[in-house]
Design a protein around this motif. Sequence first.
Motif, PDB file in Angstrom:
ATOM      1  N   TYR A  66      63.724 105.465  54.174  1.00 23.21           N
ATOM      2  CA  TYR A  66      62.342 105.241  53.749  1.00 23.21           C
ATOM      3  C   TYR A  66      61.466 106.428  54.162  1.00 23.21           C
ATOM      4  O   TYR A  66      60.608 106.876  53.395  1.00 23.21           O
ATOM      5  CB  TYR A  66      61.790 103.955  54.368  1.00 23.21           C
ATOM      6  CG  TYR A  66      61.965 102.727  53.527  1.00 23.21           C
ATOM      7  CD1 TYR A  66      60.946 102.270  52.713  1.00 23.21           C
ATOM      8  CD2 TYR A  66      63.159 102.002  53.543  1.00 23.21           C
ATOM      9  CE1 TYR A  66      61.103 101.136  51.940  1.00 23.21           C
ATOM     10  CE2 TYR A  66      63.328 100.866  52.775  1.00 23.21           C
ATOM     11  CZ  TYR A  66      62.302 100.436  51.971  1.00 23.21           C
ATOM     12  OH  TYR A  66      62.462  99.313  51.193  1.00 23.21           O
ATOM     13  N   THR A  69      62.190 109.389  51.888  1.00 20.67           N
ATOM     14  CA  THR A  69      61.753 109.121  50.516  1.00 20.67           C
ATOM     15  C   THR A  69      60.239 109.226  50.387  1.00 20.67           C
ATOM     16  O   THR A  69      59.730 109.835  49.432  1.00 20.67           O
ATOM     17  CB  THR A  69      62.225 107.729  50.062  1.00 20.67           C
ATOM     18  OG1 THR A  69      63.642 107.627  50.215  1.00 20.67           O
ATOM     19  CG2 THR A  69      61.865 107.486  48.614  1.00 20.67           C
ATOM     20  N   ILE A 242      66.171 106.125  49.322  1.00 22.04           N
ATOM     21  CA  ILE A 242      66.423 104.686  49.265  1.00 22.04           C
ATOM     22  C   ILE A 242      67.326 104.342  48.083  1.00 22.04           C
ATOM     23  O   ILE A 242      68.279 103.572  48.213  1.00 22.04           O
ATOM     24  CB  ILE A 242      65.098 103.915  49.169  1.00 22.04           C
ATOM     25  CG1 ILE A 242      64.310 104.037  50.477  1.00 22.04           C
ATOM     26  CG2 ILE A 242      65.355 102.442  48.883  1.00 22.04           C
ATOM     27  CD1 ILE A 242      64.981 103.428  51.667  1.00 22.04           C
ATOM     28  N   SER A 243      67.029 104.917  46.927  1.00 17.19           N
ATOM     29  CA  SER A 243      67.831 104.612  45.735  1.00 17.19           C
ATOM     30  C   SER A 243      69.285 105.007  45.933  1.00 17.19           C
ATOM     31  O   SER A 243      70.198 104.262  45.559  1.00 17.19           O
ATOM     32  CB  SER A 243      67.249 105.333  44.512  1.00 17.19           C
ATOM     33  OG  SER A 243      65.954 104.894  44.229  1.00 17.19           O
ATOM     34  N   ASN A 262      67.661  94.871  49.961  1.00 14.81           N
ATOM     35  CA  ASN A 262      66.911  96.105  50.179  1.00 14.81           C
ATOM     36  C   ASN A 262      66.221  96.563  48.903  1.00 14.81           C
ATOM     37  O   ASN A 262      65.067  97.018  48.930  1.00 14.81           O
ATOM     38  CB  ASN A 262      67.866  97.196  50.679  1.00 14.81           C
ATOM     39  CG  ASN A 262      67.145  98.479  51.072  1.00 14.81           C
ATOM     40  OD1 ASN A 262      65.938  98.478  51.315  1.00 14.81           O
ATOM     41  ND2 ASN A 262      67.883  99.570  51.124  1.00 14.81           N
ATOM     42  N   SER A 263      66.912  96.443  47.763  1.00 12.30           N
ATOM     43  CA  SER A 263      66.321  96.863  46.489  1.00 12.30           C
ATOM     44  C   SER A 263      65.155  95.969  46.092  1.00 12.30           C
ATOM     45  O   SER A 263      64.169  96.438  45.524  1.00 12.30           O
ATOM     46  CB  SER A 263      67.384  96.860  45.388  1.00 12.30           C
ATOM     47  OG  SER A 263      67.871  95.553  45.148  1.00 12.30           O
ATOM     48  N   TYR A 266      62.286  97.043  48.191  1.00 19.56           N
ATOM     49  CA  TYR A 266      61.780  98.337  47.741  1.00 19.56           C
ATOM     50  C   TYR A 266      61.019  98.217  46.425  1.00 19.56           C
ATOM     51  O   TYR A 266      60.035  98.921  46.201  1.00 19.56           O
ATOM     52  CB  TYR A 266      62.935  99.328  47.590  1.00 19.56           C
ATOM     53  CG  TYR A 266      62.480 100.764  47.564  1.00 19.56           C
ATOM     54  CD1 TYR A 266      61.610 101.243  48.531  1.00 19.56           C
ATOM     55  CD2 TYR A 266      62.907 101.639  46.571  1.00 19.56           C
ATOM     56  CE1 TYR A 266      61.177 102.550  48.515  1.00 19.56           C
ATOM     57  CE2 TYR A 266      62.485 102.947  46.546  1.00 19.56           C
ATOM     58  CZ  TYR A 266      61.624 103.402  47.522  1.00 19.56           C
ATOM     59  OH  TYR A 266      61.188 104.695  47.495  1.00 19.56           O
ATOM     60  N   VAL A 269      57.648  97.105  47.349  1.00 19.05           N
ATOM     61  CA  VAL A 269      56.904  98.221  47.944  1.00 19.05           C
ATOM     62  C   VAL A 269      56.371  99.152  46.875  1.00 19.05           C
ATOM     63  O   VAL A 269      55.199  99.567  46.906  1.00 19.05           O
ATOM     64  CB  VAL A 269      57.814  98.992  48.926  1.00 19.05           C
ATOM     65  CG1 VAL A 269      57.145 100.293  49.361  1.00 19.05           C
ATOM     66  CG2 VAL A 269      58.130  98.138  50.146  1.00 19.05           C
TER      67      VAL A 269
END
Length: 288
Positions: A66, A69, A242-243, A262-263, A266, A269
């Motif tokens: 994070y 990114t 992150i991706s 997590n995805s 994100y 976010v």
Amino acid sequence: MKKNARIFYMMVIPAFVMFFGFHTFPVLLGIFYSFTDWNGFAQNYDFVGFKNYLNVFKDESIYAAYGFTFQFAILTTVIVNVVSLTVAMGLNARIKFKNFFRGIYFLPNVLSLLIVGYIFNYIFSNMLPNFFENIQMKDWAFNILGTTEWAWLGIVIVTVWQATAFNIILYLAGLQTIPTDMYEASSIDGASKWKEFWHITFPMIAPFFTINMVLSMKNFLMAFDQIVALTSGGPAKSTMSISYLIYTDGFSGGSFAYQSANSVIYFVVIVIISIVQLKYLQRREMNL
């Protein structure tokens, strides 16, 4: 009337089915698996509730991803928009071969970012070190993608080179909406180019600036192709986005459900950042 409605449904329904099948359904499926312990391969899985979501907030590797990114996205967004606006203003001026230069600057947007990344990977790892070696600048004769201190710079360079093309087109569209008589009036009043920019150009293209900033931040937060082609998240995971973390750990690391959680986080976010950014910039437009 019924015939027109039938034609309408014949056009819309196939597109809706494809969109749902290839976009919406996988998203819903990923959200479903985020509440399980499925590793992506086994046939059986158990529901674990919010355990995956809670573990995400305890994972230091995710915090590191994070951090990289967000730093990458903020820096690249600023550089891309500054460069794009500067180039667009230059192309909007009365210069020879203006259309030719517009085509040249738009060319990077036509190319695949993945292919561009592999080309620059060869440049950074072979051409530039050999060049500096030949001109006796041995301190510079190294592959920046192989160092934790400078690998991020290579990613920024490639991303800026490829992303500015689309932003230039949007800024050019905005600049062409400004009436020329406003500049003529300002020149009669003796206004400098700097004052023209802040009091005429920038306020008039503020909506285009908002679009570019929001789209740039959203796209760079999802950085993936350039990471794959240039560093694969290295060295020592110093450029892990992150991706790319979701992809590597989710599909090949046996943590599909965990990275699905997590995805989802994100995604939330990115939506929040985009909404806040859009609201702030739109409010700023009204104050200009």
